[in-house]
Enzyme design. Structure first.
Site, PDB file in Angstrom:
ATOM      1  N   CYS A   7       0.849  -1.202   0.000  1.00 44.72           N
ATOM      2  CA  CYS A   7       0.000   0.000   0.000  1.00 44.72           C
ATOM      3  C   CYS A   7       0.883   1.251   0.000  1.00 44.72           C
ATOM      4  O   CYS A   7       0.592   2.224  -0.703  1.00 44.72           O
ATOM      5  CB  CYS A   7      -0.944   0.008   1.189  1.00 44.72           C
ATOM      6  N   ASN A  87       1.881 -16.422  -4.628  1.00 42.97           N
ATOM      7  CA  ASN A  87       2.135 -17.158  -3.389  1.00 42.97           C
ATOM      8  C   ASN A  87       1.035 -16.835  -2.391  1.00 42.97           C
ATOM      9  O   ASN A  87       0.659 -15.674  -2.224  1.00 42.97           O
ATOM     10  CB  ASN A  87       3.489 -16.750  -2.803  1.00 42.97           C
ATOM     11  N   HIS A 100      -0.456 -10.216  -4.711  1.00 42.44           N
ATOM     12  CA  HIS A 100       0.364  -9.779  -5.843  1.00 42.44           C
ATOM     13  C   HIS A 100       0.689 -10.968  -6.720  1.00 42.44           C
ATOM     14  O   HIS A 100       0.757 -12.105  -6.252  1.00 42.44           O
ATOM     15  CB  HIS A 100       1.661  -9.118  -5.359  1.00 42.44           C
ATOM     16  N   HIS A 102       3.603 -12.416  -9.279  1.00 43.16           N
ATOM     17  CA  HIS A 102       4.973 -12.281  -9.770  1.00 43.16           C
ATOM     18  C   HIS A 102       4.973 -12.582 -11.267  1.00 43.16           C
ATOM     19  O   HIS A 102       4.397 -13.584 -11.702  1.00 43.16           O
ATOM     20  CB  HIS A 102       5.905 -13.299  -9.105  1.00 43.16           C
TER      21      HIS A 102
HETATM   22  P1  5GP Z   1       5.956 -12.979  -1.746  1.00 46.51           P
HETATM   23  O1  5GP Z   1       6.989 -13.836  -1.085  1.00 46.51           O
HETATM   24  O2  5GP Z   1       5.077 -12.301  -0.724  1.00 46.51           O
HETATM   25  O3  5GP Z   1       5.167 -13.702  -2.799  1.00 46.51           O
HETATM   26  O4  5GP Z   1       6.754 -11.877  -2.541  1.00 46.51           O
HETATM   27  C1  5GP Z   1       7.083 -10.628  -2.009  1.00 46.51           C
HETATM   28  C2  5GP Z   1       8.084  -9.999  -2.953  1.00 46.51           C
HETATM   29  O5  5GP Z   1       8.203  -8.640  -2.628  1.00 46.51           O
HETATM   30  C3  5GP Z   1       9.483 -10.632  -2.857  1.00 46.51           C
HETATM   31  O6  5GP Z   1       9.852 -11.180  -4.112  1.00 46.51           O
HETATM   32  C4  5GP Z   1      10.377  -9.448  -2.439  1.00 46.51           C
HETATM   33  O7  5GP Z   1      11.634  -9.454  -3.076  1.00 46.51           O
HETATM   34  C5  5GP Z   1       9.534  -8.244  -2.836  1.00 46.51           C
HETATM   35  N1  5GP Z   1       9.755  -7.084  -1.996  1.00 46.51           N
HETATM   36  C6  5GP Z   1       9.846  -7.071  -0.634  1.00 46.51           C
HETATM   37  N2  5GP Z   1      10.033  -5.819  -0.190  1.00 46.51           N
HETATM   38  C7  5GP Z   1      10.061  -5.018  -1.292  1.00 46.51           C
HETATM   39  C8  5GP Z   1      10.231  -3.605  -1.475  1.00 46.51           C
HETATM   40  O8  5GP Z   1      10.392  -2.820  -0.532  1.00 46.51           O
HETATM   41  N3  5GP Z   1      10.230  -3.147  -2.758  1.00 46.51           N
HETATM   42  C9  5GP Z   1      10.047  -3.982  -3.824  1.00 46.51           C
HETATM   43  N4  5GP Z   1      10.058  -3.405  -5.037  1.00 46.51           N
HETATM   44  N5  5GP Z   1       9.873  -5.309  -3.695  1.00 46.51           N
HETATM   45  C10 5GP Z   1       9.889  -5.822  -2.435  1.00 46.51           C
HETATM   46 ZN    ZN Z   2      -1.833  -3.306   1.189  1.00 43.98          ZN
END
Ligand code: 5GP
Ligand code: ZN
Length: 114
Positions: A7, A87, A100, A102
């Protein structure tokens, strides 16, 4: 959500490399890329994960696929292929509790998945 990382990115309260934003979606580069192209397609509306999805959210989540298609074209990987990953929860290592998608591409990926 005041304490949600994504957010804050969406509202530009913390910096990120946003490549596209409209009234529904924000698309930005993952800070720790797992592939030559690694983008995150994020609905602007806060929804923690698929588990919290409710009737009426289908259109918004469908727009994530349209956003992924557009982002793949913008990144020049729409012909070579890409992987879309959402995920959900601890076993899948969901770190950020704002849903989100990827978008990974730009090179041959491991197969099979897991
Ligand atoms: P999840 O594990 O929740 O599916 O993926 C979260 C993703 O967010 C990870 O791939 C991580 O590298 C990315 N991420 C975490 N913190 C930040 C941030 O502050 N900025 C950006 N651009 N990506 C982030
Ligand atoms: Zn949010």
């Amino acid at each position: 959500m005041a304490d949600c990382l994504f957010c804050k990115i969406i509202h530009k309260e913390i910096p990120s490399e946003i490549i596209y934003q409209d009234e529904d979606l924000t698309i930005f580069k993952d800070i720790n890329p797992a592939a030559p192209v690694h983008l995150l397609i994020v609905p602007n509306q806060h929804l923690a994960s698929v588990r919290e999805m409710e009737s009426g959210d289908e259109l918004l989540l469908g727009k994530m696929f349209s956003g992924a298609k557009m982002a793949a074209e913008m990144s020049g990987i729409d012909q070579t292929g890409y992987r879309l990953i959402v995920n959900n929860g601890p076993d899948a290592h969901q770190e950020v509790l704002h849903i989100h998608m990827h978008l990974l591409g730009g090179g041959k990926m491991k197969h099979p998945m897991g």
